[in-house]
Design a protein around this motif. Structure first.
Motif, mmCIF file in Angstrom:
data_model
loop_
_atom_site.group_PDB
_atom_site.id
_atom_site.type_symbol
_atom_site.label_atom_id
_atom_site.label_comp_id
_atom_site.label_asym_id
_atom_site.label_seq_id
_atom_site.Cartn_x
_atom_site.Cartn_y
_atom_site.Cartn_z
ATOM 1 N N VAL A 207 0.945 15.826 -8.598
ATOM 2 C CA VAL A 207 2.335 16.295 -8.484
ATOM 3 C C VAL A 207 3.141 15.370 -7.561
ATOM 4 N N VAL A 208 2.537 14.952 -6.449
ATOM 5 C CA VAL A 208 3.203 14.025 -5.526
ATOM 6 C C VAL A 208 3.489 12.702 -6.221
ATOM 7 N N ALA A 209 2.528 12.207 -6.997
ATOM 8 C CA ALA A 209 2.689 10.921 -7.676
ATOM 9 C C ALA A 209 3.784 10.974 -8.736
ATOM 10 N N VAL A 210 3.900 12.101 -9.432
ATOM 11 C CA VAL A 210 4.979 12.253 -10.420
ATOM 12 C C VAL A 210 6.336 12.189 -9.720
ATOM 13 N N GLU A 211 6.448 12.873 -8.589
ATOM 14 C CA GLU A 211 7.702 12.823 -7.825
ATOM 15 C C GLU A 211 7.974 11.411 -7.320
ATOM 16 N N LEU A 212 6.921 10.739 -6.885
ATOM 17 C CA LEU A 212 7.065 9.362 -6.419
ATOM 18 C C LEU A 212 7.523 8.457 -7.558
ATOM 19 N N GLN A 213 6.918 8.619 -8.741
ATOM 20 C CA GLN A 213 7.317 7.812 -9.896
ATOM 21 C C GLN A 213 8.805 7.990 -10.203
ATOM 22 N N TYR A 214 9.268 9.240 -10.166
ATOM 23 C CA TYR A 214 10.686 9.515 -10.443
ATOM 24 C C TYR A 214 11.585 8.871 -9.396
ATOM 25 N N GLU A 215 11.226 9.037 -8.110
ATOM 26 C CA GLU A 215 12.059 8.495 -7.037
ATOM 27 C C GLU A 215 12.122 6.976 -7.095
ATOM 28 N N LEU A 216 11.025 6.332 -7.494
ATOM 29 C CA LEU A 216 10.988 4.877 -7.566
ATOM 30 C C LEU A 216 11.780 4.331 -8.745
ATOM 31 N N THR A 217 11.937 5.131 -9.790
ATOM 32 C CA THR A 217 12.624 4.648 -10.992
ATOM 33 C C THR A 217 14.057 5.171 -11.132
ATOM 34 N N ASN A 218 14.269 6.431 -10.769
ATOM 35 C CA ASN A 218 15.600 7.032 -10.975
ATOM 36 C C ASN A 218 16.173 7.727 -9.746
ATOM 37 N N GLY A 219 15.405 7.792 -8.674
ATOM 38 C CA GLY A 219 15.821 8.595 -7.535
ATOM 39 C C GLY A 219 16.251 7.801 -6.324
ATOM 40 N N GLN A 220 15.848 8.300 -5.135
ATOM 41 C CA GLN A 220 16.343 7.759 -3.881
ATOM 42 C C GLN A 220 15.636 6.491 -3.417
ATOM 43 N N LEU A 221 14.638 6.035 -4.161
ATOM 44 C CA LEU A 221 13.913 4.814 -3.775
ATOM 45 C C LEU A 221 13.952 3.764 -4.879
ATOM 46 N N ASN A 222 14.936 3.869 -5.775
ATOM 47 C CA ASN A 222 14.935 2.985 -6.940
ATOM 48 C C ASN A 222 15.628 1.641 -6.692
ATOM 49 N N SER A 223 15.997 1.374 -5.457
ATOM 50 C CA SER A 223 16.547 0.066 -5.115
ATOM 51 C C SER A 223 16.267 -0.210 -3.643
ATOM 52 N N MET A 224 16.235 -1.479 -3.295
ATOM 53 C CA MET A 224 16.001 -1.851 -1.902
ATOM 54 C C MET A 224 17.104 -1.301 -1.005
ATOM 55 N N ARG A 225 18.325 -1.261 -1.508
ATOM 56 C CA ARG A 225 19.453 -0.773 -0.714
ATOM 57 C C ARG A 225 19.254 0.681 -0.308
ATOM 58 N N LYS A 226 18.741 1.478 -1.253
ATOM 59 C CA LYS A 226 18.521 2.894 -0.965
ATOM 60 C C LYS A 226 17.287 3.119 -0.096
ATOM 61 N N ALA A 227 16.286 2.275 -0.288
ATOM 62 C CA ALA A 227 14.993 2.533 0.350
ATOM 63 C C ALA A 227 14.863 1.947 1.749
ATOM 64 N N ILE A 228 15.740 1.006 2.123
ATOM 65 C CA ILE A 228 15.537 0.243 3.349
ATOM 66 C C ILE A 228 15.516 1.128 4.591
ATOM 67 N N GLN A 229 16.455 2.075 4.714
ATOM 68 C CA GLN A 229 16.500 2.890 5.927
ATOM 69 C C GLN A 229 15.284 3.819 6.051
ATOM 70 N N PRO A 230 14.976 4.645 5.033
ATOM 71 C CA PRO A 230 13.777 5.483 5.164
ATOM 72 C C PRO A 230 12.494 4.685 5.254
ATOM 73 N N ALA A 231 12.453 3.477 4.648
ATOM 74 C CA ALA A 231 11.242 2.653 4.716
ATOM 75 C C ALA A 231 10.995 2.176 6.142
ATOM 76 N N ILE A 232 12.045 1.718 6.816
ATOM 77 C CA ILE A 232 11.899 1.268 8.205
ATOM 78 C C ILE A 232 11.539 2.445 9.098
ATOM 79 N N ALA A 233 12.206 3.588 8.877
ATOM 80 C CA ALA A 233 11.897 4.787 9.666
ATOM 81 C C ALA A 233 10.462 5.243 9.431
ATOM 82 N N ALA A 234 10.009 5.180 8.179
ATOM 83 C CA ALA A 234 8.638 5.579 7.861
ATOM 84 C C ALA A 234 7.639 4.648 8.541
ATOM 85 N N ALA A 235 7.964 3.362 8.580
ATOM 86 C CA ALA A 235 7.078 2.404 9.263
ATOM 87 C C ALA A 235 6.950 2.765 10.738
#
Length: 385
Positions: free
Chosen positions: A66-94
């Motif tokens: 279930v987590v992987a399905v949500e991840l797949q969606y976010e990476l393709t159509n959601g909040q992580l589908n571009s570097m611009r969208k993902a950069i802030q949460p990615a740095i915070a997650a790191a």
């Protein structure tokens, strides 16, 4: 079923299940329940696992699907589908991964508990969003989006840790067959339609089970099969399957796992006698997460540039950091895996996960309530103006 799809109720059920496990383990019924957990179930001489392993390796594979399905969606159509969208949460997650590891190693480094450093790196999505739902009325949607992306990225890190750190003596042949089963599963899922859904759906279930068994036999942790299947499945049927499984995961899978993982006898010792595994996790979850996520998130606001991500104030990031310290599900699994051969350390690390997550839960409730009240007052002022 709608109640189990909500954000509040599943978090409450999970908390009750974990508390029940802790209570039962410290009553006269504890030894009997522990015996049941270690009873073997399956096809004798062919494929048998203890009840505990069926829960950790079997039921949790459904959760990771279930987590992987949500991840797949976010990476393709959601909040992580571009570097611009993902950069802030990615740095915070790191920051939310690196700082808790540092805090843990400062406490437990050099001791026999050093192998527990991955434990405080995870964030429980269900709990974090549950706290937001209960205390966060009036919060900007940007904070929820940020937290969801952050938690998903944390899960990716947890999945990588499970796949890389807790895999030994890999049977390459079995792993290759498991990979082949995943590929067949992905291809077959793309042929699914109304006319053949029963036949193809049944085949998909059989192939998914085969992929899970082959992954287990390969020596790779079997939950990774759930991840691979969730990422491989065609998106439309995957989202439909996720929707179908969600109440079962929230109402059955996660509570059973939380109950079984929390079956820990509280040691009758003074605080000074508790293991560094306990203190490391206890401190690293609430302190390491809030410092790491807040500071890294603040840095990301400057690194990303204008318009790189929704603007969040330092105080909003502070609330997100506290939410990130609620570890539970994946942290409990990591404590099981990190100290498989050291039951006493495992139990103390588990107590650290429960206690550290509860501290983060209370802290997050206070901070989220404070920020929600601030944003409600601000919105009311803007309306009246």
């Amino acid at each position: 079923m709608s109640l189990l799809r909500s954000e509040r109720f599943p978090a409450i059920v999970l908390l009750i299940a974990a508390a029940a496990g802790l209570i039962v383990a410290n009553t006269a019924a504890g030894p009997a329940v522990d015996e049941v957990m270690h009873a073997y179930v399956g096809i004798p001489g062919v494929f048998e696992l203890s009840v505990s392993h069926w829960i950790k390796d079997g039921l949790l594979a459904v959760f990771f699907f279930v987590v992987a399905v949500e991840l797949q969606y976010e990476l393709t159509n959601g909040q992580l589908n571009s570097m611009r969208k993902a950069i802030q949460p990615a740095i915070a997650a790191a920051g939310g991964v690196i700082v808790p590891i540092i805090v843990y190693l400062l406490i437990a480094g050099g001791s026999d508990a050093v192998d527990g450093w991955p434990i405080p790196t995870a964030t429980d999505i269900a709990f974090a969003l549950g706290v937001l739902a209960v205390f966060g009325k009036g919060l900007p949607s940007a904070l929820r989006i940020f937290l969801l992306a952050l938690a998903i990225l944390d899960d990716i890190v947890g999945i990588v840790f499970i796949a890389v750190l807790f895999t030994s003596d890999v049977n390459i042949g079995m792993l290759a067959l498991a990979a082949l089963a995943v590929v067949v599963f992905g291809v077959l899922s793309r042929t699914l339609n109304r006319g053949n859904r029963w036949v193809v759906g049944t085949l998909l279930v059989v192939i998914a089970i085969a992929a899970w068994v082959l992954t287990y036999l390969s020596g790779v942790h079997a939950t990774i099969a759930g991840v691979a299947l969730g990422l491989a499945m065609a998106q439309r049927p995957a989202l439909h399957t996720r929707h179908t499984l969600e109440p079962w995961v929230n109402g059955v899978v996660l509570p059973i796992f939380a109950f079984s993982a929390a079956l820990v006898v509280i040691p009758s010792v003074s605080p000074s006698e508790l293991s560094p595994a306990f203190w490391g996790v206890l401190v690293a979850l609430p302190v390491g997460k809030i410092i790491g996520i807040t500071l890294a998130g603040w840095v990301s606001l400057r690194v990303g540039g204008a318009g790189a991500a929704p603007h969040l104030s330092f105080a909003d990031l502070l609330a997100a950091g506290a939410l990130g310290g609620i570890g539970f599900t994946v942290s409990l699994l990591l404590s099981e895996l990190a100290f498989t051969d050291a039951p006493e350390l495992r139990d103390q690390a588990t107590l650290g996960v429960v206690a550290g997550s509860l501290i983060s839960l209370v802290l997050a409730g206070v901070l989220v309530s404070w920020r929600a009240a601030h944003h409600r007052r601000r919105a009311a002022t803007e309306v009246s103006a």
